[in-house]
Design an enzyme around this catalytic site. Structure first.
Site, PDB file in Angstrom:
ATOM      1  N   SER A  62       0.903  -1.110  -0.049  1.00 58.12           N
ATOM      2  CA  SER A  62       0.120   0.025   0.147  1.00 58.12           C
ATOM      3  C   SER A  62       1.047   1.113  -0.006  1.00 58.12           C
ATOM      4  O   SER A  62       0.582   2.314  -0.645  1.00 58.12           O
ATOM      5  CB  SER A  62      -0.855   0.007   1.408  1.00 58.12           C
ATOM      6  N   TRP A  69       2.206   1.787  -3.546  1.00 58.01           N
ATOM      7  CA  TRP A  69       1.089   2.219  -4.399  1.00 58.01           C
ATOM      8  C   TRP A  69       1.087   3.652  -4.284  1.00 58.01           C
ATOM      9  O   TRP A  69       0.860   4.339  -5.222  1.00 58.01           O
ATOM     10  CB  TRP A  69      -0.060   1.515  -3.749  1.00 58.01           C
ATOM     11  N   HIS A  70       1.310   4.190  -3.054  1.00 57.29           N
ATOM     12  CA  HIS A  70       1.283   5.766  -3.044  1.00 57.29           C
ATOM     13  C   HIS A  70       2.123   6.459  -3.613  1.00 57.29           C
ATOM     14  O   HIS A  70       2.118   7.811  -4.180  1.00 57.29           O
ATOM     15  CB  HIS A  70       1.277   6.235  -1.379  1.00 57.29           C
ATOM     16  N   GLY A  71       3.474   5.827  -3.870  1.00 58.65           N
ATOM     17  CA  GLY A  71       4.406   6.750  -4.540  1.00 58.65           C
ATOM     18  C   GLY A  71       5.747   5.872  -4.744  1.00 58.65           C
ATOM     19  O   GLY A  71       6.180   5.090  -3.751  1.00 58.65           O
ATOM     20  N   PHE A  79      -0.502  10.087  -7.243  1.00 58.89           N
ATOM     21  CA  PHE A  79      -0.539   8.684  -6.696  1.00 58.89           C
ATOM     22  C   PHE A  79      -1.121   7.809  -7.826  1.00 58.89           C
ATOM     23  O   PHE A  79      -1.686   8.151  -8.894  1.00 58.89           O
ATOM     24  CB  PHE A  79      -1.221   8.380  -5.401  1.00 58.89           C
TER      25      PHE A  79
END
Lengths: 469, 306
Positions: free
Chosen positions: A322, A325-327, A469
């Protein structure tokens, strides 16, 4: 196109008029109109990137048709895997390739090999993680048989590109949104008013709270070498509200816009800073993402129907994924890992299942808030070195924070309004302003909030944080 | 449908009324605030009468001690330096606001790279001038150029957006400490300036800004104002050709150009700087003496040439 732009203020009323001018029983025509509007909305950033959106749509559409058509499990699986691989390949190329390349380069250089990995010089397409996940979720759901395949390409393309939630969510599930494209939506007074209220509150959260906090936070986090621990502490306490206002604000505007058109998108936030545990925080923060990771990462890893140690590993891995996934930055990975580790600790101590009351509730709330704020430092810092400077600075270099007193005052005013609203909703206070039964009060609320935004909002069209993102 | 239209009309009408009433309240606050910018704007707009005015941004605001320059020249001086007046567009607006009621004899314009370089946000800081929208046609033309004209025309509240909180705070706390005819000493900083760094020459020149520098000079000429371009000291090393663009404009317009940055004044005295762009009070006082002496000379030479 940004929600907080003049262009959107013109675009949205035109879309509404066109949409409701088409008779309600012509749902396909309406969907086609919304599809064109959605692509126009997206192409305002970079027209060429609409091709990626289209590619993702075509790949997942065809994969779902294949999954539905074949009875052979192997063929079904092949369709699903090709959909996942192609979508993730695009995501990897645009979002993670340079990150991986630079890390390999650093590793090789550390080993004494002076090899440089060529960079991919294209900008990250706005919202790529959001629409990729939504489209992938559909493929997986069709494979699992939890959703029906959509044969009409235009309807499916609209599901992937529906402009209110296209670039920053909420990440919709196919069994919630797809059926709504087939129902008749009429112009309903109460729905429009409720959508308008959500939009106004969303704009308040973004323009007045988030962007005002951002003016201070950005100065400190982007120039860590020039500031002391006092400024770091204030910035670290303001950033949680900046990101909350920014992201929840976007979600509320998106939900409001969709509601005016007659669609119900899922809630994405539920007063996350009232959480008394990190587990509870994730049931209140980015609500549309958590089930995605639960269904498509955590459960495939084995979920909690495994040994205790393996369960902790699954939980930790899911949050690390996760984070990435954000960056494409180690700061996000560590941020995810901190949350994963905290959840494992909570699980081991059995905190997640407990209901707290009184002073114990206050202590748990405070601890949760501090831990979440601490993790946000990693999320916001430009790199790991800055994050370490900030964290050590808070403990070793305390001094007077930067005297941005006008910003403090703006933020204090905005936070007071937010806190009142959140406490009213959290504790069920019997005060109704935005939803008063009196017509005049409801309208005065909209007028005064709009005037407040005009006077105190940051109205120069700043980007939303989650667009990256 | 009828209900919805009624709601929309009520919202638009109500917002119009609240916007106008709020605009009036904010105007009163803007006039009565003791924030950094508010009183200066008020003075520039309503009271300015001095012979010599200094124009520029925060470097002007913190570098020119009016009383020292005034004593040396034997003329009254007011420092109109405005924090956030970051380039020639803002200076042009300020000059026009002054000219609405007063014509000074001398204008000294403190310039920076942002007065001639290409910058995405060249009009961003014009919002500080928004409360004075509608007072001068020439000033309003700059708002139009920056795409702000209709926003300010439509909403009166929005005109006060940039300074709303600091104006309100300025009703409670005065930030006019040490005011000397517009000069306010820079706050001391606990962090000392580090090693001097060298800035490369600016090659990306904004022709529109150069055009406005010429317009500024033309406006002064038309009003019989003697214009002087100045660049005060910085703790940043630059090459001799760094300000050639400004030097050329000054030459074309026959304007004296006093450049203390390229000459490296005070670059051996880091104690006189708060940061690499601003002098502390002690530095400003020393600099003002040097500047006043040179300005006197430049004005005398100008008189002889005329």
């Amino acid at each position: 196109m940004l929600f907080n732009s003049i262009a959107f203020l013109l675009f949205f009323p035109i879309v509404c008029v066109l949409y409701f001018c088409i008779p309600a029983n012509h749902t396909r025509l309406r969907n086609l109109m919304l599809l064109i509007a959605s692509y126009y909305f997206y192409m305002n950033w970079e027209p060429a990137y609409a091709l990626l959106l289209l590619t993702s749509t075509i790949v997942t559409y065809l994969a779902a048709l294949g999954i539905d058509r074949y009875d052979d499990v192997k063929k079904k699986k092949a369709c699903l895997v090709s959909s996942i691989v192609l979508n993730l390949a695009i995501l990897f190329l645009f979002k993670y390739y340079n990150f991986l390349g630079s890390n390999i380069e650093t590793l090789l250089q550390a080993c004494g090999a002076d090899i440089s990995v060529p960079e991919f010089g294209l900008l990250l397409p706005v919202g790529i993680s959001f629409y990729t996940f939504q489209a992938l979720g559909y493929s997986i759901d069709v494979y699992r048989g939890t959703t029906k395949v959509e044969h009409d390409f235009a309807t499916y393309a609209l599901f992937v590109s529906f402009f209110p939630q296209l670039v920053a969510g909420p990440i919709e599930r196919s069994n919630n949104l797809l059926p709504q494209f087939k129902t008749k939506h009429t112009l309903d007074y109460d729905t429009v008013m409720s959508g308008a209220r959500l939009m106004v509150w969303g704009f308040f959260m973004k323009l007045v709270m988030a962007d005002r906090c951002g003016l201070f936070v950005d100065i400190i986090f982007n120039n860590v070498e020039h500031h002391n621990g006092g400024s770091f502490l204030v910035a670290s306490l303001l950033f949680p509200f900046q990101i909350y206002g920014d992201f929840a604000g976007y979600s509320l505007i998106a939900i409001g816009v969709a509601r005016i058109l007659g669609f119900r998108l899922m809630d994405n936030f539920n007063r996350p800073y009232f959480a008394c545990s990190v587990g509870e925080f994730w049931h209140r923060w980015h609500i549309s993402l958590s089930p995605w990771f639960t269904d498509y990462v955590y459960i495939p890893l084995g979920g909690n129907r495994v040994s205790r140690v393996r369960n902790y590993f699954n939980l930790f891995t899911t949050f690390a994924v996760s984070g990435i996934w954000h960056g494409a930055n180690w700061t996000f990975v560590f941020w995810g890992m901190i949350h994963g580790a905290l959840l494992c600790v909570e699980k081991a101590l059995g905190i997640g299942k407990k209901k707290f009351t009184g002073f114990s509730k206050f202590v748990h709330w405070l601890l949760t808030f501090i831990m979440v704020c601490f993790a946000w430092i990693l999320f916001r810092a430009n790199n790991l070195s800055d994050a370490i400077t900030i964290i050590t600075g808070i403990f070793t270099n305390m001094g007077m924070p930067a005297s941005e007193y006008a910003t403090y005052m703006s933020v204090a005013m905005a936070l007071s309004v937010l806190l009142f609203k959140e406490m009213k909703d959290e504790f069920g206070w019997n005060i109704h302003i935005s939803e008063s039964r009196y017509w005049l009060v409801r309208h005065l609320y909209l007028i005064i909030m709009t005037a407040y935004i005009l006077l105190f909002g940051v109205l120069d069209g700043g980007q939303f944080i989650y667009f990256q993102f | 449908m009828k209900k919805l239209l009624l709601s929309i009309l009520f919202f638009i009408g109500g917002l119009f009324v609240v916007d106008r009433l709020g605009g009036m309240v904010m105007q009163w606050i803007n006039v009565n605030t003791h924030d950094v910018l508010g009183p200066k704007f008020k003075y520039i707009h309503d009271e300015i009468h001095e012979d010599v005015v200094m124009l520029g941004a925060s470097r002007c605001h913190h570098h020119y001690v009016s009383s020292i320059i005034s004593d040396s020249l034997g003329m009254s001086v007011y420092n109109c330096g405005l924090q956030g007046s970051e380039n020639i567009y803002s200076h042009y607006v300020t000059l026009n606001l002054i000219l609405e009621r007063h014509t000074p004899k001398v204008v000294c314009l403190e310039l920076m790279p942002s007065d001639f370089d290409v910058n995405e946000d060249s009009f961003a800081k014009l919002c500080y001038f928004a409360p004075y929208f509608g007072y001068s046609e020439r000033a309003d033309s700059v708002f139009q150029l920056g795409g702000l004209y209709w926003k300010y025309k439509i909403s009166h509240l929005y005109r006060y957006n940039a300074k709303a909180t600091s104006n309100i705070a300025g009703l409670i706390v005065s930030r006019q400490k040490g005011d000397d005819h517009g000069y306010i000493p820079a706050k001391e900083s606990s962090i000392s300036v580090g090693e001097i760094v060298e800035a490369p020459d600016i090659t990306d020149i904004d022709e529109q800004k150069i055009h406005y520098l010429h317009l500024f000079a033309k406006l002064c000429r038309e009003n019989g104002i003697r214009l002087v371009f100045t660049v005060s000291p910085k703790y940043i090393a630059v090459g001799p050709s760094f300000y050639d663009v400004l030097r050329n404009v000054a030459h074309e317009e026959n304007v004296p150009f006093l450049d203390y940055h390229t000459s490296g004044l005070f670059q051996d005295r880091p104690d006189l700087f708060r940061d690499d762009k601003h002098l502390v009070d002690k530095g400003a006082r020393l600099y003002s003496s040097v500047f006043a002496h040179d300005l006197k000379k430049a004005l005398r030479v100008g008189e002889r040439n005329n």
